[in-house]
Scaffold this motif. Sequence first.
Motif, PDB file in Angstrom:
ATOM      1  N   PHE A 103       0.759  -1.327   0.047  1.00  0.00           N
ATOM      2  CA  PHE A 103       0.067   0.077   0.007  1.00  0.00           C
ATOM      3  C   PHE A 103       0.937   1.274  -0.074  1.00  0.00           C
ATOM      4  O   PHE A 103       0.406   2.347  -0.295  1.00  0.00           O
ATOM      5  N   ALA A 104       1.996   1.216   0.171  1.00  0.00           N
ATOM      6  CA  ALA A 104       3.021   2.384   0.092  1.00  0.00           C
ATOM      7  C   ALA A 104       4.156   2.224  -1.173  1.00  0.00           C
ATOM      8  O   ALA A 104       4.520   3.172  -1.731  1.00  0.00           O
ATOM      9  N   GLY A 105       4.832   1.191  -0.830  1.00  0.00           N
ATOM     10  CA  GLY A 105       5.834   0.913  -1.949  1.00  0.00           C
ATOM     11  C   GLY A 105       5.247   0.604  -3.258  1.00  0.00           C
ATOM     12  O   GLY A 105       6.025   1.293  -4.361  1.00  0.00           O
ATOM     13  N   ALA A 106       4.299  -0.067  -3.548  1.00  0.00           N
ATOM     14  CA  ALA A 106       3.825  -0.141  -4.766  1.00  0.00           C
ATOM     15  C   ALA A 106       3.311   1.151  -5.614  1.00  0.00           C
ATOM     16  O   ALA A 106       3.782   1.223  -6.811  1.00  0.00           O
ATOM     17  N   PRO A 107       2.632   1.949  -4.741  1.00  0.00           N
ATOM     18  CA  PRO A 107       2.050   3.029  -5.317  1.00  0.00           C
ATOM     19  C   PRO A 107       3.373   4.019  -5.785  1.00  0.00           C
ATOM     20  O   PRO A 107       3.548   4.943  -6.844  1.00  0.00           O
ATOM     21  N   ALA A 108       4.202   4.130  -4.738  1.00  0.00           N
ATOM     22  CA  ALA A 108       5.641   4.788  -5.068  1.00  0.00           C
ATOM     23  C   ALA A 108       6.446   4.411  -6.188  1.00  0.00           C
ATOM     24  O   ALA A 108       7.036   5.180  -7.076  1.00  0.00           O
ATOM     25  N   PHE A 109       6.376   2.973  -6.366  1.00  0.00           N
ATOM     26  CA  PHE A 109       7.166   2.668  -7.568  1.00  0.00           C
ATOM     27  C   PHE A 109       6.163   3.207  -8.811  1.00  0.00           C
ATOM     28  O   PHE A 109       7.041   3.456 -10.002  1.00  0.00           O
ATOM     29  N   VAL A 131      -1.549   1.946 -10.353  1.00  0.00           N
ATOM     30  CA  VAL A 131      -1.577   1.023  -9.202  1.00  0.00           C
ATOM     31  C   VAL A 131      -1.969  -0.361  -9.403  1.00  0.00           C
ATOM     32  O   VAL A 131      -1.728  -1.182  -8.874  1.00  0.00           O
ATOM     33  N   ARG A 132      -3.169  -0.199  -9.879  1.00  0.00           N
ATOM     34  CA  ARG A 132      -3.921  -1.550 -10.180  1.00  0.00           C
ATOM     35  C   ARG A 132      -3.368  -2.628 -11.270  1.00  0.00           C
ATOM     36  O   ARG A 132      -3.660  -3.707 -11.121  1.00  0.00           O
ATOM     37  N   ASP A 133      -2.406  -2.320 -11.981  1.00  0.00           N
ATOM     38  CA  ASP A 133      -1.874  -2.984 -12.814  1.00  0.00           C
ATOM     39  C   ASP A 133      -0.811  -3.805 -11.969  1.00  0.00           C
ATOM     40  O   ASP A 133      -0.343  -4.606 -12.687  1.00  0.00           O
ATOM     41  N   ARG A 139       3.099  -8.129  -5.268  1.00  0.00           N
ATOM     42  CA  ARG A 139       3.248  -7.130  -4.164  1.00  0.00           C
ATOM     43  C   ARG A 139       3.566  -8.085  -2.988  1.00  0.00           C
ATOM     44  O   ARG A 139       4.666  -7.866  -2.318  1.00  0.00           O
ATOM     45  N   ALA A 140       2.820  -9.420  -2.644  1.00  0.00           N
ATOM     46  CA  ALA A 140       2.973 -10.099  -1.605  1.00  0.00           C
ATOM     47  C   ALA A 140       4.358 -10.764  -1.935  1.00  0.00           C
ATOM     48  O   ALA A 140       5.225 -11.039  -0.969  1.00  0.00           O
ATOM     49  N   ILE A 141       4.586 -11.347  -3.034  1.00  0.00           N
ATOM     50  CA  ILE A 141       5.866 -11.946  -3.337  1.00  0.00           C
ATOM     51  C   ILE A 141       7.132 -11.128  -3.300  1.00  0.00           C
ATOM     52  O   ILE A 141       7.973 -11.457  -2.632  1.00  0.00           O
ATOM     53  N   MET A 142       7.104  -9.761  -3.430  1.00  0.00           N
ATOM     54  CA  MET A 142       8.219  -8.807  -3.442  1.00  0.00           C
ATOM     55  C   MET A 142       8.306  -8.474  -2.059  1.00  0.00           C
ATOM     56  O   MET A 142       9.518  -8.552  -1.476  1.00  0.00           O
ATOM     57  N   ALA A 143       7.415  -8.741  -1.015  1.00  0.00           N
ATOM     58  CA  ALA A 143       7.498  -8.368   0.529  1.00  0.00           C
ATOM     59  C   ALA A 143       8.190  -9.527   1.031  1.00  0.00           C
ATOM     60  O   ALA A 143       8.899  -9.263   2.028  1.00  0.00           O
ATOM     61  N   LEU A 144       7.885 -10.761   0.642  1.00  0.00           N
ATOM     62  CA  LEU A 144       8.376 -11.996   1.220  1.00  0.00           C
ATOM     63  C   LEU A 144       9.831 -11.812   0.827  1.00  0.00           C
ATOM     64  O   LEU A 144      10.786 -12.451   1.493  1.00  0.00           O
ATOM     65  N   THR A 145      10.261 -11.631  -0.400  1.00  0.00           N
ATOM     66  CA  THR A 145      11.629 -11.592  -1.124  1.00  0.00           C
ATOM     67  C   THR A 145      12.345 -10.825  -0.194  1.00  0.00           C
ATOM     68  O   THR A 145      13.659 -11.207   0.152  1.00  0.00           O
ATOM     69  N   ILE A 146      11.921  -9.182  -0.083  1.00  0.00           N
ATOM     70  CA  ILE A 146      12.753  -8.493   0.486  1.00  0.00           C
ATOM     71  C   ILE A 146      13.051  -8.853   1.895  1.00  0.00           C
ATOM     72  O   ILE A 146      13.902  -8.801   2.623  1.00  0.00           O
ATOM     73  N   LEU A 211       0.676 -15.429   5.290  1.00  0.00           N
ATOM     74  CA  LEU A 211       0.364 -13.666   5.499  1.00  0.00           C
ATOM     75  C   LEU A 211      -0.334 -13.120   4.392  1.00  0.00           C
ATOM     76  O   LEU A 211      -0.790 -12.105   4.399  1.00  0.00           O
ATOM     77  N   VAL A 212       0.058 -13.703   3.239  1.00  0.00           N
ATOM     78  CA  VAL A 212      -0.357 -12.922   1.960  1.00  0.00           C
ATOM     79  C   VAL A 212      -1.722 -12.939   1.731  1.00  0.00           C
ATOM     80  O   VAL A 212      -2.397 -12.261   0.990  1.00  0.00           O
ATOM     81  N   SER A 213      -2.494 -13.843   2.714  1.00  0.00           N
ATOM     82  CA  SER A 213      -4.104 -13.814   2.693  1.00  0.00           C
ATOM     83  C   SER A 213      -4.675 -12.610   3.244  1.00  0.00           C
ATOM     84  O   SER A 213      -5.667 -12.388   2.892  1.00  0.00           O
ATOM     85  N   VAL A 214      -3.859 -11.581   3.966  1.00  0.00           N
ATOM     86  CA  VAL A 214      -4.465 -10.480   4.360  1.00  0.00           C
ATOM     87  C   VAL A 214      -4.365  -9.557   3.236  1.00  0.00           C
ATOM     88  O   VAL A 214      -5.256  -8.660   3.309  1.00  0.00           O
ATOM     89  N   LEU A 215      -3.729  -9.779   2.252  1.00  0.00           N
ATOM     90  CA  LEU A 215      -4.122  -9.010   0.564  1.00  0.00           C
ATOM     91  C   LEU A 215      -5.103  -9.578  -0.133  1.00  0.00           C
ATOM     92  O   LEU A 215      -5.465  -8.956  -1.099  1.00  0.00           O
TER      93      LEU A 215
END
Length: 269
Positions: A103-109, A131-133, A139-146, A211-215
Amino acid sequence: MPPSSAAKSEFPWWLAAAAVLALAAALAIAASDLYAEVFATVAKGIGITVFVTVVAFALASAIGLGIALMALSGSQWMRQIARFYVEIIRGVPILVLLFWIAFAGAPAFVAGWNALTAPLQSAGFLGELLVRDVSLLWRAIMALTIGYSAFISEVFRAGIQAVEKGQIEAAKALGLSRVQRFRLIVFPQAIRTILPPLGNDFVAMVKDSSLVSVLGVADITQMGKVYAAGSFRFFETYSIVAYIYLILTVGLSLALRALEKRLRRQHGE
């Protein structure tokens, strides 16, 4: 101290008990229409769980290896950047990082991408990115990756540092380049030290992928949440969810343990 003969021949009673429980649960699922329906619904999320875990772990391992090499670099700036990354990322809970990326990183990207490609967009070569693209799955994959790359980098760093310096000096004396030393001497020996904790991180990521279920990503946990919310069968649903995760994690743990033993036998340990 080498393990005693009794320890070597100790029967894995815990595994036998787990296998009996798993078989009993499987028979209960097969015998009950309700449990079978819950299992069929929840199992639809296994593919997403496996995809998220495998892709995120592969990316995290690649980034983690790069960060580890930076941490072992001869450049002070590279070492400081690597340490900064590791300490900051490890200090943020995975769930918080998931929300931040989504919700913050993706819009900034998206905003940065549109700013950089504005001339191409004006010329009609590229369309505006929205952003919806950027799907919630990625987004979940990138969060787990980082999040996991910081932990995995420490695993790689410790494994590389465990290789005897004398062997590296001998490789230098033979005229091997830095890349050749790493590929032929350092990494093949380091992997034996790296594999067990790396395997533990992989199993942990299978669990944290829930945890990705929260999205709203349709993994095992999300499919269970949706079914339970509609049927109010919370006990049956989350029992099945726990059963599937246990099958995945215990199975992976046993496979990784077998691989570790095989590598040890190959090297005469």
